[in-house]
Design an enzyme around this catalytic site. Sequence first.
Site, PDB file in Angstrom:
ATOM      1  N   HIS A 130      17.844  -2.082  -4.461  1.00 45.54           N
ATOM      2  CA  HIS A 130      18.740  -2.797  -5.514  1.00 45.54           C
ATOM      3  C   HIS A 130      20.256  -2.373  -5.028  1.00 45.54           C
ATOM      4  O   HIS A 130      20.567  -1.093  -4.964  1.00 45.54           O
ATOM      5  CB  HIS A 130      18.655  -2.207  -6.797  1.00 45.54           C
TER       6      HIS A 130
ATOM      7  N   GLU B 212      22.850   0.081  -6.385  1.00 48.15           N
ATOM      8  CA  GLU B 212      22.272   1.442  -6.793  1.00 48.15           C
ATOM      9  C   GLU B 212      22.704   2.249  -5.467  1.00 48.15           C
ATOM     10  O   GLU B 212      21.855   2.879  -4.747  1.00 48.15           O
ATOM     11  CB  GLU B 212      20.844   1.508  -6.923  1.00 48.15           C
TER      12      GLU B 212
ATOM     13  N   HIS C 101      15.491   4.679  -6.621  1.00 45.59           N
ATOM     14  CA  HIS C 101      16.208   3.696  -7.406  1.00 45.59           C
ATOM     15  C   HIS C 101      17.142   4.625  -8.507  1.00 45.59           C
ATOM     16  O   HIS C 101      17.319   5.940  -8.429  1.00 45.59           O
ATOM     17  CB  HIS C 101      15.252   3.065  -8.335  1.00 45.59           C
TER      18      HIS C 101
ATOM     19  N   GLU D 164      13.476   7.775  -9.572  1.00 39.96           N
ATOM     20  CA  GLU D 164      14.484   7.305 -10.265  1.00 39.96           C
ATOM     21  C   GLU D 164      15.655   8.207 -10.532  1.00 39.96           C
ATOM     22  O   GLU D 164      15.537   9.243 -11.517  1.00 39.96           O
ATOM     23  CB  GLU D 164      14.333   6.583 -11.578  1.00 39.96           C
TER      24      GLU D 164
HETATM   25 ZN   LIG Z   1      16.572  -0.082  -8.870  1.00 38.23          ZN
END
Ligand SMILES: [Zn+2]
Length: 232
Positions: free
Chosen positions: A46, A49, A153, A206
Amino acid sequence: MNLRPRPEWGTMSWPPTHYGRSVLGLPLEVWRPRGSCKLLIFAAIHGEEPETTYALSRALRQLPEAPSHCAVVLAANPDGLIRGTRGNARGVDLNRNFPSKDWQSEPVTHRSTIEDRSDILLSTGESPASEPETRALLALIRELEPRAVVALHAPLACIDDVNDSALGRRLAQRTSMPLVRDVGYPTPGSFGSWGSDNGVPVVTYEFPLAATEVLMREHVPVLVELILQPDV
Ligand SMILES: [Zn+2]
């Protein structure tokens, strides 16, 4: 392995190789291990990020040579990273473009900030694995045959591991973040879904919502340990 002295942390100590090209033609880079690949860690699938890339890069730059068994991809979505978009240059959320059984063609939504409604639309691609970044990452995994993959992430502050593996438990304990079996909403076509379908253990790490410097202090040492001792 002794880490490099701080004055040397500005550069990588060994070069990457290319595993493909993005839609905009940027190289997809992988820093390979010296030996067999037990673990692959990738950041920034992504593009909005970037803290995942910063942290993984800073970890990599502390190493005096390639690690024994861990491969590193700093930017799985370089076009998104340079444009500051979640998706790639064609507006595809790459983490919904993997050829999992649950891939679906409807647009997906995401949040602008963690407090916002999830109402910003992105494509999942014309078909599963329609995007060059997705296909290249799959080919890299077929070639390296890692025993597990860690996907970085932000900013949900958890370790997402559907398999409840030793690796997931270790990361949860080390980061003091909760170990969860899903992120609380469906993620069809995600890398994790593809991994589940294909027997590739995936742990999603994350990062929490925090200032970049706080993330660096708390998570770079965890990543250095993981790269040097994948233990999978
Ligand atoms: Zn992500």
